[in-house]
Structure formats: C-alpha cells, structure tokens
Design a protein around this motif. Structure first.
Motif, PDB file in Angstrom:
ATOM      1  N   THR A  54      16.928  28.453  56.865  1.00 29.07           N
ATOM      2  CA  THR A  54      17.062  27.071  57.328  1.00 29.07           C
ATOM      3  C   THR A  54      18.452  26.855  57.939  1.00 29.07           C
ATOM      4  OG1 THR A  54      17.849  26.347  55.172  1.00 29.07           O
ATOM      5  CG2 THR A  54      15.487  26.276  55.541  1.00 29.07           C
ATOM      6  N   PRO A  55      18.560  25.887  58.897  1.00 30.94           N
ATOM      7  CA  PRO A  55      19.849  25.681  59.581  1.00 30.94           C
ATOM      8  C   PRO A  55      21.005  25.396  58.627  1.00 30.94           C
ATOM      9  CG  PRO A  55      18.085  24.562  60.759  1.00 30.94           C
ATOM     10  CD  PRO A  55      17.487  25.064  59.499  1.00 30.94           C
ATOM     11  N   LEU A  56      20.772  24.555  57.608  1.00 31.89           N
ATOM     12  CA  LEU A  56      21.868  24.257  56.675  1.00 31.89           C
ATOM     13  C   LEU A  56      22.320  25.506  55.927  1.00 31.89           C
ATOM     14  CD1 LEU A  56      20.747  20.814  55.183  1.00 31.89           C
ATOM     15  CD2 LEU A  56      22.610  21.263  56.798  1.00 31.89           C
ATOM     16  N   SER A  57      21.358  26.345  55.583  1.00 28.15           N
ATOM     17  CA  SER A  57      21.723  27.585  54.905  1.00 28.15           C
ATOM     18  C   SER A  57      22.512  28.503  55.832  1.00 28.15           C
ATOM     19  CB  SER A  57      20.473  28.302  54.391  1.00 28.15           C
ATOM     20  OG  SER A  57      19.783  27.507  53.445  1.00 28.15           O
ATOM     21  N   MET A  71      24.392  27.610  58.325  1.00 29.55           N
ATOM     22  CA  MET A  71      25.733  27.054  58.514  1.00 29.55           C
ATOM     23  C   MET A  71      26.637  27.367  57.316  1.00 29.55           C
ATOM     24  SD  MET A  71      24.692  23.336  60.123  1.00 29.55           S
ATOM     25  CE  MET A  71      26.360  22.714  59.939  1.00 29.55           C
ATOM     26  N   ALA A  72      26.080  27.263  56.120  1.00 33.09           N
ATOM     27  CA  ALA A  72      26.880  27.560  54.927  1.00 33.09           C
ATOM     28  C   ALA A  72      27.265  29.036  54.882  1.00 33.09           C
ATOM     29  CB  ALA A  72      26.101  27.177  53.672  1.00 33.09           C
ATOM     30  N   PHE A  97      26.210  25.572  47.982  1.00 33.81           N
ATOM     31  CA  PHE A  97      26.102  24.631  49.093  1.00 33.81           C
ATOM     32  C   PHE A  97      24.811  23.834  48.935  1.00 33.81           C
ATOM     33  CE2 PHE A  97      24.176  28.667  50.127  1.00 33.81           C
ATOM     34  CZ  PHE A  97      22.958  28.344  50.698  1.00 33.81           C
ATOM     35  N   ASP A  98      24.768  22.669  49.617  1.00 37.97           N
ATOM     36  CA  ASP A  98      23.563  21.843  49.649  1.00 37.97           C
ATOM     37  C   ASP A  98      22.750  22.216  50.880  1.00 37.97           C
ATOM     38  OD1 ASP A  98      24.094  20.308  47.324  1.00 37.97           O
ATOM     39  OD2 ASP A  98      25.548  19.100  48.470  1.00 37.97           O
ATOM     40  N   THR A  99      21.448  22.305  50.711  1.00 36.54           N
ATOM     41  CA  THR A  99      20.601  22.749  51.812  1.00 36.54           C
ATOM     42  C   THR A  99      19.210  22.142  51.642  1.00 36.54           C
ATOM     43  OG1 THR A  99      19.778  24.715  52.982  1.00 36.54           O
ATOM     44  CG2 THR A  99      19.889  24.834  50.577  1.00 36.54           C
ATOM     45  N   VAL A 100      18.303  22.597  52.482  1.00 39.19           N
ATOM     46  CA  VAL A 100      16.881  22.224  52.394  1.00 39.19           C
ATOM     47  C   VAL A 100      16.097  23.530  52.354  1.00 39.19           C
ATOM     48  CG1 VAL A 100      14.941  21.106  53.541  1.00 39.19           C
ATOM     49  CG2 VAL A 100      17.216  20.068  53.630  1.00 39.19           C
ATOM     50  N   PRO A 128      14.993  19.033  49.314  1.00 42.84           N
ATOM     51  CA  PRO A 128      16.449  19.176  49.129  1.00 42.84           C
ATOM     52  C   PRO A 128      16.734  20.157  47.994  1.00 42.84           C
ATOM     53  CG  PRO A 128      15.836  16.866  49.317  1.00 42.84           C
ATOM     54  CD  PRO A 128      14.556  17.625  49.184  1.00 42.84           C
ATOM     55  N   ARG A 152      19.880  22.991  46.091  1.00 44.26           N
ATOM     56  CA  ARG A 152      21.242  23.498  45.905  1.00 44.26           C
ATOM     57  C   ARG A 152      21.168  25.015  45.921  1.00 44.26           C
ATOM     58  NH1 ARG A 152      26.518  21.791  46.411  1.00 44.26           N
ATOM     59  NH2 ARG A 152      27.886  22.727  44.833  1.00 44.26           N
TER      60      ARG A 152
END
Length: 583
Positions: free
Chosen positions: A240-243, A245-246, A254-257, A263, A265
């Motif tokens: 996932t994009p948030l992952s 980026m982290a 980090f917080d992700t989806v 949602p 962690r």
C-alpha cells in the motif's frame, strides 16, 4: 531610677497579649484530608491512567511488531542461508570444475531441496546449461531474471533476486544465485536455485502471529513475495502507498492501511543480504479497545474509590497513632537509660524506628567495651611497630658494623658499600610493605633484589616454578634480598659483571617442601686471575647468616669455579601460592 525603668519594661512585657498556640492536626485527620484530596480528582486520574495505559499498550504493540518483523527477517535469512549452503556445496563439485555437466546434472538430481524448487546452471550470456527440471540435452529457455545473472558475473558475490515470473511456467519465483569460480579465480558459471514465491508463505506462518495480524515479505520494489493470509490473491501486488512511504523514509513503526482497506499499525525490517523487507501490521481497532475499556472502568470505580479511601484513612490513622505513641515512650525510656518500648507491629516505618532506638541503646551500652577493645588493638599495633623498628635498626647496625669494621679502608668506598647495602635493605622493606608484611612470592623477591642489574640487561632471571610459586616469610625475604645484592655487587667488582661481555644467569625453582635459587656467572675473569676470595661481609652473610635466616634445613653452597662463581641456595619451609598472583 534605673531599677524603676527595668520594672516598667518587665510590666510592659507581662501585659502584652500572647499569641494562642497554633492548633495541630492528628495523623488521622491528615490522612482523611489526604484521602479527600486524592479521591476528588479520582475520575480524572483514572481517565488519564486509561489513556496512559492505552499509550503504553501501543508502545508494547510497537515493540512486539518490531520484534516479530525481526524474527520473520531472521527466519527468511535462515531459509535463504540453507539454500545458499546447498548451492555452494554444489558449486564445489569436481564434476562441475572438470566441465562434466552430465555428471553434475546427476548430482543435482540427488541433491535435497525445497519442494518444487529448481536448480539451474547459467552461462554469462544468460543461457541455461543445466536445469533440475529437464534432462540433459533438452533445449532450455534463457533465465527470466537476466539482471541477477549480470550482477553475479560482475561482482562475483551471492545475489538474491526480486520477484519474477518463470519463462516457462510463468509462476512467481525468486532465485538465489551463487558464483562458480574457475581455476583461474574468475566466475565461470551462475549456479542458482529458483523458489516458488508461495513456498515462502510457510516461513511466515511458522512464526504463529496472532490471528488478526498480517505479515508480508516484500522484494526490493515493494512487491509482495509471500503473505500469511490470502497469499494467492496478493502475491505480486505492490504494498500500500502509506506502507511504501514509510519504508522509503525508514519510519518504523508507522500508521498505514492494510491491503484489506482497514486502518492498521505496522512495522518493517530489512532482510540482510537482500533488498527485501518484512512488514507486519495489526488493525488499529485492536489497539483502541484497551482505551475504551479503561474509560469505562474509570467511570465505574470513581465513586467507590472515594468511600474506600475515607474508610482506609480512618483505620490506618488509628494504627499509626498507636505506633507513634509507643515510639514517644521508647524515646523517653532511651533518655533515662532504660530499654526502649517497641511499637506494635503493622507500620513498617515505626518498626524501623523502634529497631533503631533499640540498636542505639545497645550501642550506648557497648561503647565502653568498644573503647577498651580499641585501646587494646592500639597497644598491640604499637608493640608490633616497635618490634619491627627494632629489628630493622638491628639489621642496619649489623650491616654498618660489618661494612666499617675493616681498618685502613678508604672511607669513601666504605660509605658507598654501606649506601648500596642500605638501599638493598630498603628495597626489601618496600617489597614487604607492599605485601603487608605477609608471605612474598619468590620471583618477586628475586626481581626486587636484582632490579638495578636486570634493568641494564646484565642479569637474566628464569623462574621454573610451574603452576605455583614458593612464598617466603618476611625474615627469609629480607635475608635473600641482601644475599643476592652481595652476589651482584661482588660480580660487578670482581666477577662476570666486571666485564662488558660477562653475564649472570639466575634460576629459581620450586622443590619438595622448599625452593632452589641458582646463581651462575659467565664471561668474567678466571677465578685465579681475580683477587683471591676473601671472607668479607658478603661471604659471611652467604655462608653463615643466610642459612640461619632461611630456616632449619636451608643451606648455601659457593663454588669458585674457574669460569665463574656459582652459588646454590636451598630454602626449606616455604609455602606455595598460585602463579597468577606473583607480580
């Protein structure tokens, strides 16, 4: 007139209003006030505690996430290490070194490997020369990951590929490639093992993560290589994009989806030796549950805490008041010289004070005995010091008398000899003081006696004492230091040390029930060419005084051989000390 003035001042002081004494609160009253001050903000405190508990639980979860990612990373490393070990064993095959690929193909077929894994041998141009999936002679397609092959031949190092599709089966694969060295040292082949990406799922599931947690193995591009849940659905998909980026920013946890859209962690860890990473996520809903439960508990217990605090304060206040009253009685008894009254048990601080009062009473009662004991020890110390000073002065007197007794001797030479002997005595004294006048290891005594000559390299010392050194009593050590000083001084004047090519060897060894010291001179003038030996201070010290000081059974033998003086000193009645304690 003066008397009248004084009387007026006294009358004025007596008639001035006095301040009423300030009321004092009892322990019980103060405890009630303390309970009220704590209970009133209890609900707020519990709410904050619940929030802090949630934060702590989150930190523990972060720690658990980090620990699990590191454990999964280590498990992947072990799996890849096993593959690498198999390949490196095959890379050392004599058949491969000799170019007998048919024999090497048979060896590959017999080699244990993970289920459905294939082993291949690739040339520099990417051609597959050998494959465990096909008999020799079967046309083979080129490798599906030529970039890895290129890196193996360029770097000569082990490579782990990113996720790719097999050129024939189109399955998702990863490969471990090791270089095969030629006899000249260059890379001759690329030996590799291709693993089905799905086969790594078991490595992740063996770590037994909680049911709600998800773990994924990502390659260097962020593609899913293996996953604990729904691997067939998500393999080959981008994280996932948030992952991503982290991971790119190096942030963990980090917080992700999650891939399921919830949602979460998460935490990630690198897989050493590869470009891969392991990521583990837990739903945020699971993390917020402790906060909700804590707030509910705060509301339910806030009212009961107030009543419980007030009741406990009244009960404990009474117990403390009784204990303090007993302490006051005990202090009064201590002032009268009587045995203090001990407070009732139940308040640890009061019990400690009561014990301290009893100890103080015992200390006061025993102080006179301690003073008498101190006086006795001081008297013993003074007498011991007096004894040692007398012994030292007697030794100095004997040395001076023996040194200066010869008539007609040059006073300057006599003074020089006396100075050197007193310095030797001082070295012995320093050695004994350093050992608190206890037994001293024989090697330390020898080194102290011969320090002026060993530093110049003229005297060589060898101690053959094995695992333990003989130790000498103070009188023995002092006598041996003076004797060795006389031997060295005589050698410097008349013996081996009087010539530049001369040398002295000293050997000390442990014997049964004692020790042996051997003195051997070499390279000096022949004995008959030197001055005739005289029975001077040194000779008398060695032949008469030294055996007596060393103890019954000790003896000294002097051999005036032509090639140089030899002295043998046998010491009886020594103790033994481990060799590691000698300085």
């Amino acid at each position: 007139m003066e008397s009248s003035t004084t009387g007026l001042e006294a009358s004025s002081r007596d008639s001035s209003p006095r301040r009423a004494p300030r009321a004092e609160w009892s322990v019980r009253t103060r405890l009630v006030i303390l309970a009220l001050s704590v209970a009133l903000p209890a609900a707020l405190a519990l709410g904050l505690a619940a929030l802090e508990g949630w934060r702590t639980a989150r930190e523990r979860t972060d720690g658990a996430l980090t620990a699990r990612t590191e454990a999964l990373s280590a498990a992947i490393v072990r799996e890849l290490a096993a593959v690498r070990g198999t390949l490196e064993t095959l890379a050392a095959s004599p058949a491969l070194a000799e170019g007998r690929l048919d024999a090497f193909r048979e060896q590959v077929g017999r080699t244990p490997r993970p289920a459905e894994a294939r082993i291949g041998l690739t040339a520099m141009d990417g051609r597959m020369l050998v494959s465990s999936k096909a008999p020799m002679g079967t046309p083979l397609p080129p490798r599906g990951d030529p970039e890895v092959v290129r890196r193996v031949f360029e770097t000569g190092e082990v490579q782990v590929s990113d996720l790719y599709r097999g050129s024939v089966t189109r399955e998702h694969l990863v490969a471990v490639d090791v270089p095969v060295r030629s006899t000249e040292g260059g890379v001759a082949y690329d030996l590799n093992m291709g693993l089905r990406a799905a086969s790594l799922d078991q490595v992740l599931t063996e770590q037994r993560l909680p049911d709600t947690w998800r773990a994924a193995l990502l390659d260097g591009r962020g593609l899913v290589v293996a996953r604990t849940h729904d691997s067939s659905t998500f393999i080959g998909r981008q994280a996932t994009p948030l992952s991503m980026m982290a991971i790119a920013a190096g942030i963990s946890p980090f917080d992700t989806v999650s891939h399921e859209g919830a949602p979460a962690r998460g935490a990630h860890a690198a897989v050493p030796g590869t470009g891969w990473r392991v990521a583990v996520v837990v739903p945020q809903e699971e993390l917020s549950a402790p906060l909700e439960a804590g707030l509910l508990a705060a509301a339910a217990t806030g009212g009961g805490l107030l009543l419980l605090g007030l009741s406990g304060a009244a009960w404990q206040g009474r117990r403390i008041a009784v204990a303090f009253s007993a302490l006051a009685q005990g202090a009064s008894a201590l002032g009268r010289g009587a045995e203090p009254v001990q407070p009732p048990r139940g308040v640890s601080e009061a019990s400690r004070v009561g014990t301290a009062l009893a100890d103080a009473a015992a200390a006061l009662a025993g102080r006179e005995a301690e003073r008498a004991e101190a006086d006795r020890r001081q008297d013993i110390l003074i007498r011991e010091l007096n004894h040692r000073v007398k012994n030292t002065l007697a030794t100095v007197q004997a040395i001076a008398a023996q040194t200066l007794r010869r008539e007609g001797r040059d006073p300057a030479l006599a003074y020089a000899d006396l100075d050197e002997r007193l310095r030797a005595l001082a070295r012995a004294h320093d050695l004994l003081v350093a050992g608190t006048w206890g037994d001293t290891p024989l090697p330390d005594v020898v080194r102290a006696a011969l320090a002026p000559w060993t530093e110049a390299g003229r005297v060589r010392i060898a101690c053959l004492c094995g695992t333990s050194f003989p130790t000498l009593r103070p009188a023995q050590a002092q006598a041996l230091v003076l004797a060795l000083h006389e031997l060295a001084t005589n050698a410097a004047k008349y013996g081996a040390l009087s010539r530049s090519e001369g040398a002295v060897a000293l050997c000390c060894a442990a014997t049964e029930g004692g020790a042996l010291v051997q003195w051997t001179e070499q390279g000096g003038p022949p004995v008959e060419e030197a001055s005739a030996p005289r029975r001077g201070f040194g000779t008398r010290l060695l032949e008469r005084a030294l055996p007596r000081e060393l103890g019954p059974g000790s003896e000294v033998v002097l051999d005036f051989a032509r090639e140089g003086l030899r002295a043998e000193i046998r010491i009886r009645g020594t103790a033994q000390e481990p060799a590691g304690k000698s300085g």
